[in-house]
Design a protein around this motif. Sequence first.
Motif, short mmCIF file in Angstrom:
data_model
loop_
_atom_site.label_atom_id
_atom_site.label_comp_id
_atom_site.label_asym_id
_atom_site.label_seq_id
_atom_site.Cartn_x
_atom_site.Cartn_y
_atom_site.Cartn_z
N MET A 1 31.02 -7.46 92.21
CA MET A 1 30.30 -6.70 93.20
C MET A 1 28.92 -6.37 92.65
N PRO A 2 27.87 -6.69 93.39
CA PRO A 2 26.52 -6.40 92.90
C PRO A 2 26.27 -4.89 92.85
N MET A 3 25.47 -4.51 91.87
CA MET A 3 25.11 -3.10 91.70
C MET A 3 23.72 -2.86 92.25
N ARG A 4 23.52 -1.69 92.80
CA ARG A 4 22.19 -1.33 93.30
C ARG A 4 21.23 -1.15 92.13
N VAL A 5 20.02 -1.55 92.33
CA VAL A 5 19.00 -1.36 91.32
C VAL A 5 18.84 0.14 91.07
N GLY A 6 18.84 0.53 89.80
CA GLY A 6 18.65 1.93 89.46
C GLY A 6 19.94 2.72 89.34
N PHE A 7 21.09 2.10 89.63
CA PHE A 7 22.34 2.86 89.58
C PHE A 7 22.66 3.36 88.18
N ILE A 8 22.41 2.54 87.17
CA ILE A 8 22.70 2.94 85.79
C ILE A 8 21.86 4.16 85.41
N GLU A 9 20.61 4.18 85.81
CA GLU A 9 19.75 5.34 85.54
C GLU A 9 20.28 6.57 86.28
N PHE A 10 20.73 6.38 87.50
CA PHE A 10 21.31 7.48 88.27
C PHE A 10 22.56 8.01 87.57
N ARG A 11 23.41 7.11 87.08
CA ARG A 11 24.64 7.53 86.37
C ARG A 11 24.28 8.30 85.11
N LYS A 12 23.29 7.82 84.38
CA LYS A 12 22.84 8.51 83.16
C LYS A 12 22.39 9.93 83.49
N GLN A 13 21.58 10.09 84.51
CA GLN A 13 21.10 11.41 84.91
C GLN A 13 22.25 12.32 85.33
N MET A 14 23.20 11.76 86.05
CA MET A 14 24.36 12.53 86.49
C MET A 14 25.17 13.02 85.28
N LEU A 15 25.40 12.12 84.32
CA LEU A 15 26.14 12.49 83.12
C LEU A 15 25.41 13.56 82.31
N GLU A 16 24.12 13.40 82.16
CA GLU A 16 23.33 14.38 81.40
C GLU A 16 23.33 15.76 82.07
N ARG A 17 23.25 15.77 83.38
CA ARG A 17 23.29 17.03 84.12
C ARG A 17 24.65 17.72 83.92
N GLU A 18 25.72 16.97 84.04
CA GLU A 18 27.07 17.53 83.85
C GLU A 18 27.28 17.99 82.41
N LEU A 19 26.76 17.22 81.45
CA LEU A 19 26.89 17.61 80.05
C LEU A 19 26.19 18.94 79.80
N GLY A 20 25.05 19.15 80.42
CA GLY A 20 24.35 20.42 80.28
C GLY A 20 25.19 21.59 80.80
N THR A 21 25.83 21.39 81.92
CA THR A 21 26.70 22.42 82.50
C THR A 21 27.89 22.69 81.59
N ILE A 22 28.50 21.63 81.09
CA ILE A 22 29.66 21.76 80.20
C ILE A 22 29.26 22.47 78.91
N THR A 23 28.15 22.06 78.32
CA THR A 23 27.69 22.65 77.07
C THR A 23 27.48 24.16 77.22
N ALA A 24 26.95 24.57 78.34
CA ALA A 24 26.73 26.00 78.58
C ALA A 24 28.04 26.78 78.68
N MET A 25 29.12 26.13 79.08
CA MET A 25 30.41 26.79 79.23
C MET A 25 31.22 26.86 77.93
N LEU A 26 30.93 26.00 76.97
CA LEU A 26 31.75 25.89 75.77
C LEU A 26 31.90 27.20 74.98
N PRO A 27 30.85 27.99 74.79
CA PRO A 27 31.02 29.22 74.02
C PRO A 27 32.04 30.19 74.63
N GLN A 28 32.19 30.15 75.94
CA GLN A 28 33.12 31.05 76.62
C GLN A 28 34.58 30.63 76.48
#
Length: 113
Positions: free
Chosen positions: A1-28
């Motif tokens: 299945m062909p991938m849309r141009v830019g999808f990997i960059e979108f996935r990277k940004q999504m992962l980084e955003r979620e990691l930021g949220t997770i990192t903020a929760m870890l101390p609690q």
Amino acid sequence: MPMRVGFIEFRKQMLERELGTITAMLPQLGIEKAILIGDMVTEDYRPDSRIDLVIVHDDDRPFGRRADFFSFHLGSAVALDTQVYTPEEFETLKDTLPALHAACEKGRVIFDA
């Protein structure tokens, strides 16, 4: 299945955003250490890339059940995989268990109490 141009960059940004949220929760959550491993460290992003963490947390549940706590409390919009070791297990196994040794050598510590 062909991938849309830019999808990997979108996935990277999504992962980084979620990691930021997770990192903020870890101390609690009472953890001692969290190490990021996998695609986010190697920057080899794919459509199925996830957030992979090694977590050091004092827990009396069996190894296979420890990740349930983090799956519940870190409800993420992307796939999240956690390997949870007690502090004693971590100290004992970090030099002898190949996967844990690699995590310590190549992973990125994102939280250290």
